[in-house]
Enzyme design. Structure first.
Site, mmCIF file in Angstrom:
data_model
loop_
_atom_site.group_PDB
_atom_site.id
_atom_site.type_symbol
_atom_site.label_atom_id
_atom_site.label_comp_id
_atom_site.label_asym_id
_atom_site.label_seq_id
_atom_site.Cartn_x
_atom_site.Cartn_y
_atom_site.Cartn_z
ATOM 1 N N SER A 157 0.860 -1.184 0.000
ATOM 2 C CA SER A 157 0.000 0.000 0.000
ATOM 3 C C SER A 157 0.892 1.228 0.000
ATOM 4 O O SER A 157 1.860 1.321 -0.748
ATOM 5 C CB SER A 157 -0.941 -0.039 1.205
ATOM 6 O OG SER A 157 -1.770 1.097 1.259
ATOM 7 N N TYR B 119 -4.438 8.336 -6.687
ATOM 8 C CA TYR B 119 -3.544 7.364 -6.058
ATOM 9 C C TYR B 119 -4.051 7.032 -4.656
ATOM 10 O O TYR B 119 -4.127 5.853 -4.284
ATOM 11 C CB TYR B 119 -2.135 7.927 -6.000
ATOM 12 C CG TYR B 119 -1.099 6.988 -5.425
ATOM 13 C CD1 TYR B 119 -0.811 5.780 -6.038
ATOM 14 C CD2 TYR B 119 -0.394 7.323 -4.272
ATOM 15 C CE1 TYR B 119 0.144 4.915 -5.527
ATOM 16 C CE2 TYR B 119 0.566 6.469 -3.745
ATOM 17 C CZ TYR B 119 0.831 5.268 -4.371
ATOM 18 O OH TYR B 119 1.779 4.416 -3.849
ATOM 19 N N LYS C 99 -5.275 3.378 -3.185
ATOM 20 C CA LYS C 99 -4.649 2.739 -2.031
ATOM 21 C C LYS C 99 -5.629 2.599 -0.864
ATOM 22 O O LYS C 99 -5.545 1.623 -0.100
ATOM 23 C CB LYS C 99 -3.403 3.522 -1.604
ATOM 24 C CG LYS C 99 -2.259 3.439 -2.609
ATOM 25 C CD LYS C 99 -1.827 2.001 -2.889
ATOM 26 C CE LYS C 99 -0.597 1.928 -3.778
ATOM 27 N NZ LYS C 99 -0.182 0.539 -4.052
#
Length: 279
Positions: free
Chosen positions: A132, A146, A150
């Site tokens: 992660s 992003y 994650k």
């Protein structure tokens, strides 16, 4: 009997350093990447199989897993490392890039995991490590997509961990911050160069870029440090779920997880938002 690990995204950065470290510590390694023909180092190491795997191509996933099992007999651990980051204000990023962000960082992880689970269930054992980011714990401006990918990965991994413990399969999440010794930033920069924000964001973008430049200048962790954290998590024999892999993000992780919502939001806005730019 030697254990075997399959690593996605092993052509550079965390993936490559992790492959080296596992091999050095006596593991068989299935080092997968999109273009194995260009690899010139890992394929020289003993008990390392370099093979093609593109997380966006299910057939390549199945072929890589089959090749690993054929070569080494079984696979004991999976490291879902392949990923990339879009950078820029959300409004400037086209839909197809948004789709690609999730195809690689989320759906790709799911597809590789799904393909390997029958093997792990048959063995009644297995460890899955999903790479992660600090951006899966706290959010940052210019990284909304992003962060979204994650956060999705973290939610998926946590829920999956409950299911798979019933099968004696352990899921772990590794949360590194930014490091300067990978090619991750190169692609991030390239992606940022393709996204042109509306002029109204100019002052905001300039201020945030200055902040990120200062953060990059103070990073102390290396890709090798993250590889060590991954290896330690894979071999510690516990069912611990989360590991913060670099010290640079600890203040932000602490602010997110150990303070009130109001204090956290105020902390982040004070740090990243230029209030004088607001209308």
């Amino acid at each position: 009997m030697k254990k075997t690990v399959l690593i996605t995204g092993a052509s550079s950065g965390f993936g490559k350093d992790t492959a080296r470290l596992f091999a050095r510590n006596g593991w068989n390694v299935v080092a997968t990447m999109r273009t194995p023909a260009s690899e010139t180092e890992l394929n020289r190491l003993d008990d390392v199989l370099v093979t093609r795997l593109d997380v966006q191509e299910p057939e390549s996933i199945n072929e890589a897993i089959a090749a690993g099992i054929d070569r080494f007999g079984r696979i004991d651990a999976l490291i879902n490392n392949a990923g990339f980051s879009l950078f820029g204000v959300f409004e400037s990023i086209p839909r197809e890039k948004v789709q690609e962000q999730f195809d690689v960082n989320v759906f790709g992880v799911m597809e590789v995991t799904r393909a390997l689970l029958p093997h792990f269930r048959k063995n009644r054992a297995g460890v899955i490590l999903n790479i992660s980011s600090g951006a899966g714990v706290f959010t940052l401006p210019m990284l909304s997509l992003y962060c979204a990918s994650k956060f999705a990965l973290e939610g998926f991994s946590e829920a999956l961990s409950y299911e798979l413990l019933s099968q004696n399969i352990v899921v772990k999440i590794i949360e590194p911050g930014g490091v300067t010794t990978t090619k991750f930033g190169d692609r991030l920069g390239a992606e940022a160069g393709r996204a042109t924000p509306p002029p109204d964001y100019a002052s905001f973008v300039s201020g945030v870029n200055d902040i990120f430049a200062k953060l990059r200048a103070t990073r102390l962790a290396s890709s090798e440090d993250v590889a060590q954290a991954i290896y330690d998590a894979a071999t510690d024999g516990t069912d611990r779920l989360r590991y913060v892999a670099t010290r640079d993000i600890e203040p932000l992780v602490q602010a997110r997880r150990e303070t009130s919502e109001a204090r956290y939001i105020d902390f982040m806005r004070t740090r990243f938002l230029q209030r004088h730019d607001a209308p």
